[in-house]
Design an enzyme around this catalytic site. Structure first.
Site, short mmCIF file in Angstrom:
data_model
loop_
_atom_site.label_atom_id
_atom_site.label_comp_id
_atom_site.label_asym_id
_atom_site.label_seq_id
_atom_site.Cartn_x
_atom_site.Cartn_y
_atom_site.Cartn_z
N THR A 191 40.89 -46.39 55.35
CA THR A 191 40.81 -44.98 55.96
C THR A 191 39.96 -45.46 57.34
OG1 THR A 191 39.07 -43.89 55.05
CG2 THR A 191 41.18 -43.40 54.27
N ILE A 235 41.41 -41.37 60.81
CA ILE A 235 42.17 -40.06 60.37
C ILE A 235 42.29 -40.43 58.85
CG2 ILE A 235 44.16 -38.63 60.85
CD1 ILE A 235 44.67 -40.08 63.50
N HIS A 236 41.27 -39.94 58.08
CA HIS A 236 41.36 -40.69 56.70
C HIS A 236 42.39 -39.93 55.63
CE1 HIS A 236 36.90 -41.82 56.99
NE2 HIS A 236 37.01 -40.73 57.70
N ASP A 237 42.62 -38.69 55.82
CA ASP A 237 43.57 -38.14 55.04
C ASP A 237 45.13 -38.50 55.39
OD1 ASP A 237 41.85 -34.67 54.56
OD2 ASP A 237 41.86 -36.69 53.33
#
Ligand code: RIB
Ligand code: CA
Length: 310
Positions: A191, A235-237
């Site tokens: 991520t 933008i991890h998620d």
């Protein structure tokens, strides 16, 4: 068409993941959204989920889940996401219906009602999913897979060894990773490579309502990330949703994952056994690489599509 349920703690990157999921209805059938205390309190993340779903004129059931982790008190992340949990954008305060069911009961109801399997998308601490699996093991046969943002094989962001979602509730994470279910783990290894640049963020301005919302989210998130040394914004998620839409832009390896749940400095560490002959089944695909350009193109294409719809 894949049936999905999203469990989240909006959260700037949670919001972008929900937006992209809703922009790709031809591939993802979003059956519901549940919230979990994480980035901010349950009340605040649920309000944020209402704002996002209302803004997108969505007609998706929403239920609030657990307020905090299984064992220790909730530790929120106002330093990253602000006091509201999603500082930056302005919402007009329109309300959005909230189920009177607890999120875990809601997930269970959706699982048993569905004639088809469902993919669980986890974007926050794993408390709701752990309770679903523990309280209702019979639903496991209906879970296609779990795709989650969480963990990191060689580093953390909440501590040097633990990533936030896992660190908040390590006991829940251990239950999920050791459930035997197929898991896609979008940890920090991938991520932090799935980043959008400042120039790409700025290009979102003035394009349309949804792109502007993404700009408002990301410009706050980018400034906030600078305190942790980030120049661009991971933008991890969104990785957990992007994998379902474009798996070929990712690369990863299979492992068995355990989570350290003691009270040492390693609490919340995700330990991966990648050996050819691992001690236990390698049920988790640990994502390690992403084609950043294609990742950002997926986001921008999704925003552009919704700009024309809303
Ligand atoms: O470590 C990143 C994760 O923590 C993301 O899910 C973000 O929303 C926060 O919850
Ligand atoms: Ca999140």
């Amino acid at each position: 068409m894949r049936n999905i349920l999203i469990d989240c703690d909006p959260g700037h990157d949670d919001a972008l993941a929900i937006i992209v999921a809703l922009a790709n209805k031809q591939k993802l059938n979003l059956l519901g959204v549940t919230t979990i205390g994480g980035n901010q309190t349950l009340a605040k993340v649920t309000k944020n989920a209402k704002n996002i779903l209302s803004f997108l004129q969505a007609d998706i059931p929403l239920a609030a889940g657990q307020s905090g982790p299984l064992v220790k008190p909730l530790k929120t992340a106002p330093e990253a996401h602000g006091d509201s949990g999603m500082d930056g954008p302005y919402f007009d305060g329109s309300d959005y219906p909230l189920s009177n069911m607890n999120g875990v009961d809601f997930l269970y109801k959706k699982m048993i009602e569905s004639k088809e399997n469902i993919t669980l998308v986890a974007l926050g601490p794993l408390t709701n999913l752990a309770l679903l699996i523990k309280n209702h093991p019979e639903v496991k046969e209906k879970i296609e897979c779990i795709t989650l943002m969480g963990g990191g094989i060689d580093h953390g962001n909440q501590t040097a060894l633990a990533e936030f979602n896992i660190y908040v509730d390590p006991e829940a994470a251990e239950i999920v990773f050791q459930s035997g279910l197929p898991i896609i783990m979008a940890g920090l290894d991938v991520t932090e490579k799935a980043e959008i640049t400042v120039a790409e963020i700025n290009s979102l301005q003035g394009k349309g309502k949804v792109s502007q919302l993404a700009y408002d989210l990301l410009s706050f998130y980018n400034k906030s990330g600078q305190q942790f040394g980030f120049i661009n914004s991971p933008i991890h998620d969104l990785c957990a949703v992007a994998y379902l839409l474009e798996p070929d832009i990712f690369k990863g390896k299979l492992a068995n994952i355990h989570v350290i749940t003691d009270y040492s400095l390693a609490r919340g560490l995700t330990y991966g056994d990648f050996r050819k002959i691992a001690a236990e089944p390698k049920n988790t695909l640990v994502l390690e690489e992403v084609d950043r350009q294609k990742f950002v193109e997926l986001l921008i294409a999704s925003l552009t599509y919704l700009d024309e719809k809303i």
